[in-house]
Design a protein around this motif. Structure first.
Motif, PDB file in Angstrom:
ATOM      1  N   UNK A 169       0.809  -1.224   0.000  1.00 25.80           N
ATOM      2  CA  UNK A 169       0.000   0.000   0.000  1.00 25.80           C
ATOM      3  C   UNK A 169       0.841   1.272   0.000  1.00 25.80           C
ATOM      4  N   UNK A 170       2.087   1.192   0.443  1.00 29.14           N
ATOM      5  CA  UNK A 170       2.939   2.384   0.349  1.00 29.14           C
ATOM      6  C   UNK A 170       3.190   2.732  -1.116  1.00 29.14           C
ATOM      7  N   UNK A 171       3.334   1.708  -1.958  1.00 27.69           N
ATOM      8  CA  UNK A 171       3.513   1.945  -3.395  1.00 27.69           C
ATOM      9  C   UNK A 171       2.239   2.515  -4.004  1.00 27.69           C
ATOM     10  N   UNK A 200       7.799   0.357   4.968  1.00 30.47           N
ATOM     11  CA  UNK A 200       7.507   0.444   3.546  1.00 30.47           C
ATOM     12  C   UNK A 200       8.654  -0.059   2.687  1.00 30.47           C
ATOM     13  N   UNK A 201       8.510   0.129   1.389  1.00 35.53           N
ATOM     14  CA  UNK A 201       9.518  -0.340   0.431  1.00 35.53           C
ATOM     15  C   UNK A 201      10.878   0.297   0.716  1.00 35.53           C
ATOM     16  N   UNK A 202      11.917  -0.515   0.572  1.00 37.87           N
ATOM     17  CA  UNK A 202      13.270  -0.006   0.812  1.00 37.87           C
ATOM     18  C   UNK A 202      13.599   1.145  -0.135  1.00 37.87           C
ATOM     19  N   UNK A 203      13.099   1.061  -1.367  1.00 37.57           N
ATOM     20  CA  UNK A 203      13.390   2.114  -2.346  1.00 37.57           C
ATOM     21  C   UNK A 203      12.768   3.439  -1.926  1.00 37.57           C
ATOM     22  N   UNK A 239      -9.590   5.778  -2.422  1.00 34.76           N
ATOM     23  CA  UNK A 239      -8.207   6.278  -2.472  1.00 34.76           C
ATOM     24  C   UNK A 239      -7.771   6.862  -1.135  1.00 34.76           C
ATOM     25  N   UNK A 240      -8.705   7.481  -0.421  1.00 31.10           N
ATOM     26  CA  UNK A 240      -8.369   8.076   0.885  1.00 31.10           C
ATOM     27  C   UNK A 240      -7.889   6.992   1.854  1.00 31.10           C
ATOM     28  N   UNK A 241      -8.530   5.816   1.791  1.00 30.36           N
ATOM     29  CA  UNK A 241      -8.127   4.709   2.657  1.00 30.36           C
ATOM     30  C   UNK A 241      -6.776   4.156   2.209  1.00 30.36           C
ATOM     31  N   UNK A 242      -6.635   3.927   0.907  1.00 33.16           N
ATOM     32  CA  UNK A 242      -5.402   3.341   0.374  1.00 33.16           C
ATOM     33  C   UNK A 242      -4.186   4.216   0.682  1.00 33.16           C
ATOM     34  N   UNK A 243      -4.329   5.528   0.470  1.00 31.26           N
ATOM     35  CA  UNK A 243      -3.202   6.434   0.709  1.00 31.26           C
ATOM     36  C   UNK A 243      -2.922   6.564   2.203  1.00 31.26           C
ATOM     37  N   UNK A 244      -3.974   6.648   2.999  1.00 31.11           N
ATOM     38  CA  UNK A 244      -3.791   6.754   4.445  1.00 31.11           C
ATOM     39  C   UNK A 244      -3.048   5.540   4.996  1.00 31.11           C
ATOM     40  N   UNK A 245      -3.452   4.360   4.574  1.00 25.19           N
ATOM     41  CA  UNK A 245      -2.787   3.133   5.032  1.00 25.19           C
ATOM     42  C   UNK A 245      -1.359   3.053   4.497  1.00 25.19           C
ATOM     43  N   UNK A 246      -1.159   3.478   3.264  1.00 25.02           N
ATOM     44  CA  UNK A 246       0.183   3.467   2.698  1.00 25.02           C
ATOM     45  C   UNK A 246       1.126   4.396   3.421  1.00 25.02           C
TER      46      UNK A 246
END
Length: 728
Positions: free
Chosen positions: A213-215, A247-250, A231-238
């Motif tokens: 979800x961070x991606x 989150x992702x190392x990159x 999208x509000x949920x997806x971005x908030x969780x990410x």
């Protein structure tokens, strides 16, 4: 113009219900209600985004078929290629699908084209994919919805295809399994390509897909998707993943090289997304993909440094391309409602950024093209409510191809059809969108009447993540003289204090004359809490300044002082009369751009009632772009974006402007005989100045010296300054 939403009927009960259920203030509850929240339950879901409210991925038409085909690929040991795009959304979507399939146990390879290959399933890249990987199944991410012909060829070769995309649906979609949020059936059509890819992996593997979800958050923000609904949920969780360091190392590596101190939506937009995009823009999208698909910390660090260097290079090239585009724009009609420019020396990777910058500056859609022989490849950015995809659809007969969504699109056209494209798009926008679309209006969340409390500012943080569709809250307050000054010598940034909140205005130096004038004005600002050494402080960051223009004494004083302060006189103008002035007004009535009207005496407005509803500004056209404006007074400056400047009355000095200039000599905008001070009056004012010592404005002199005539004081101060008796 500053506008606020009209209060809803029965809003008092709704405010009370929201406040009680969510434990927030009435002021914050009212803000939610005015933003379209219709119930206390809806308000709670909004300020507390929760994964349990995500939609079932199997609501997508075709999702069952897609999952079944992927399961078969795993069972049969087939080879799958994930085919993505070269921008931040495409890289994120490719990474999610690739990592998800590998974790699921499918032999998977990831491919993204470079910009020079073209967008989507292009022949050259497909040929390499077929030769190198011999795939049984290709899954597209963030592309493919317009690739009917290419997918038919793949099917003829025995390769199955699953399309996952989020772009607008063309007239003919591929004859294969298609997962697209814009197809009828899914409850939310605003997902980005990475959001759709996540949904596929979630349907396949369940909640384990949430680690991506961070991606999804980065891609949603990078692709300017609405931060509403799912999208509000997806971005908030990410963002929770990013803040926690899980989150992702990159992303962590890019945050480090980019100096990102906060992990809000705005920080992702300015620190992470540009560095991912920079790789594709500089012709090396593979490096971005490699950074996100690698698990080697050292390799990721090396690649993050590389993407950062690309971003620096991209910024330099954007500055050069922007200057080139501005030079070409001078030869274009300022009356057009769309900007269309092309150049054979421009790089395709950065024209979209400059198109977006021109769109924001001129408040109209912009399309920039690179020239490759007789074929032009362009990037379009839209303004406001104008749907650029529909606009391009209306002229598709002159295009070689196009694709995208309402706010951005890619376009291909033959050079010989460029003029027709410009003419017909301008005609389409003129007929389908009224002048109000292009106005300088700004919507605020409230007018501040008392001290802005830090408690409300804390509650406003519950609105995060903010962005498209859920803008950061802005407020307005009334002030007179701001007494603003640069934060330090030579700085373009200014600051000033009000009884309601302290304010900072980045790049506000050019507006000092308006801010410090005696006339009333509305300041629009964004409140923000800063923490330094563990202590919180609240400051407002100015977004816009709107003078309240009328025929009051404060305005008259400002105009009088401005005329006496003219430093650079215009010697090249055409003398006109009232009749010609009215002709020019009538010519401008059919346009919304290109004409700057100026008056120097507020009484002059009565002679031209035709301009009563025209946007009014003070001393300079503060609104972006070249919208028609009636300016009370004018300082010398670069107004080359206007076709003409029309002075409706004759000032003491005609200020220099680099545009065709007309001066109505039939009306005198500066009556010297009435406004000068007599010799004895000058002496009296000078003696009073010696007694009061330092002062910061004519208004302060009037108050301390008990002088009733501000204009006499202003005149006297100018005389004394010329004689060297006082210094600024």
């Amino acid at each position: 113009m500053v506008i606020t939403k009209t209060p809803l009927e029965g809003i008092e009960n709704l405010i009370s219900e929201i406040s009680k259920r969510c434990g927030v203030s009435a002021a914050f509850s009212k803000l939610l209600a005015l933003r379209g929240i219709n119930s206390a339950e809806e308000a709670e879901k909004f300020i507390k985004p929760d994964k349990k409210n995500l939609y079932d991925p199997f609501l997508f038409p075709g999702m069952k078929e897609a999952v079944s085909r992927i399961e078969a690929a795993k069972t049969n040991g087939e080879t799958v290629v994930v085919y993505g795009d070269y921008d931040a959304d495409g890289i994120s979507a490719t990474t999610i699908m690739y990592r998800g399939l590998v974790s699921y146990g499918v032999e998977t390879y990831a491919v993204v084209p470079e910009r020079e290959n073209g967008y989507g399933l292009t022949a050259g890249v497909l040929e390499r994919v077929l030769e190198e990987y011999c795939p049984d199944l290709i899954i597209t991410v963030d592309c493919g919805i317009s690739a009917y012909a290419e997918i038919e060829e793949l099917k003829d070769l025995g390769v199955d295809v699953i399309v996952t995309d989020h772009h607008e649906i063309p007239e003919q979609i591929p004859d294969c399994t298609v997962i697209n949020c814009k197809l009828e059936g899914y409850p939310f059509d605003g997902l980005c390509g990475a959001g759709v890819a996540y949904k596929v992996i979630r349907a396949l593997t369940g909640e384990t897909a949430d680690k991506y979800l961070d991606l999804v958050a980065v891609a949603t923000i990078a692709d300017s998707m609405p931060l509403t609904d799912e999208n509000r949920i997806l971005v908030s969780e990410g963002m929770k993943l990013i803040k926690s360091g899980r989150g992702a190392k990159a992303i962590r590596a890019l945050a480090e090289v980019g100096g990102m101190k906060e992990s809000g939506a705005q920080s992702l937009a300015y620190s992470i997304a540009p560095r991912i995009n920079a790789a594709g823009r500089m012709g090396d999208a593979y490096s971005a993909l490699a950074a996100f698909t690698s698990d080697d910390n050292f390799e990721i660090k090396i690649l993050a440094d590389k993407l950062n260097a690309y971003n620096v290079e991209r910024q330099t090239q954007c500055d050069e391309l922007y200057k080139s585009a501005k030079a070409l724009l001078k030869n274009k009609s300022p009356f057009s409602r769309v900007i269309i420019l092309s150049d054979e020396n421009w790089k395709s990777g950065i024209i979209g950024i400059v198109a977006a910058k021109l769109m924001e500056e001129y408040r109209k859609p912009a399309i920039l093209f690179t020239e490759q022989g007789d074929v032009l490849h362009g990037s379009a950015r839209s303004f406001g409510e104008i749907n650029i995809y529909k606009a391009l659809s209306s002229v598709k007969d002159v295009l070689e191809g196009f694709g995208g969504h309402s706010q951005a699109a890619g376009v291909t056209i033959k050079k010989e059809n460029l003029a027709a494209l410009e003419e017909r798009l301008n005609d389409y926008i003129s007929k389908n969108y009224g002048a109000e679309i292009f106005s300088g209006d700004i919507e605020v969340d409230g007018i501040i009447t008392g001290r802005f409390g830090i408690e409300l500012a804390r509650e406003l943080e519950l609105l995060e993540p903010c962005g498209v569709g859920n803008r950061r809250p802005v407020f307005a307050l009334d002030i007179n003289e701001a007494y603003a000054s640069p934060i330090k010598f030579g700085s373009p940034h200014v600051s000033f204090s009000t009884p309601k909140i302290d304010l900072m205005y980045f790049n506000g130096y050019d507006d000092l004359s308006v801010l410090n004038s005696a006339s009333e004005k509305i300041v629009v600002f964004e409140p923000k809490i800063s923490v330094y050494n563990g202590r919180e402080s609240l400051k407002g960051y100015v977004k816009n300044v709107f003078p309240i223009v009328n025929d009051g004494e404060a305005i008259k004083q400002s105009l009088f002082e401005n005329q006496l302060s003219s430093e650079k006189e215009n010697e090249n103008f055409e003398i006109i009369d009232n009749k010609k002035a009215r002709e020019l007004i009538r010519e401008a009535e059919g346009e919304i751009y290109g004409t700057l009207f100026v008056l120097n005496d507020p009484e002059t407005a009565k002679a031209f009632p035709e301009l009563e509803n025209t946007e009014k500004q003070l001393l300079k056209p503060c609104a972006r772009g070249n919208l028609n404006v009636l300016c009370y007074g004018l300082t010398s400056g670069d107004y080359g974006e206007y076709e003409r400047v029309v002075f409706l009355d004759k000032p003491l000095y005609v200020p220099y402007v680099n545009a065709k200039t007309y001066v109505n000599a039939e009306i005198n905008g500066f009556d010297f005989d009435k406004k000068h001070a007599e010799r004895d009056e000058l002496i009296g004012i000078y003696l009073k100045l010696k007694n009061i010592g330092g002062f910061s404005s004519a208004k302060e002199v009037c108050e301390k010296a008990n002088e009733s005539s501000a204009e006499s004081v202003i005149f006297a101060l100018k005389v004394f300054e010329e004689l060297g008796l006082i210094e600024k």
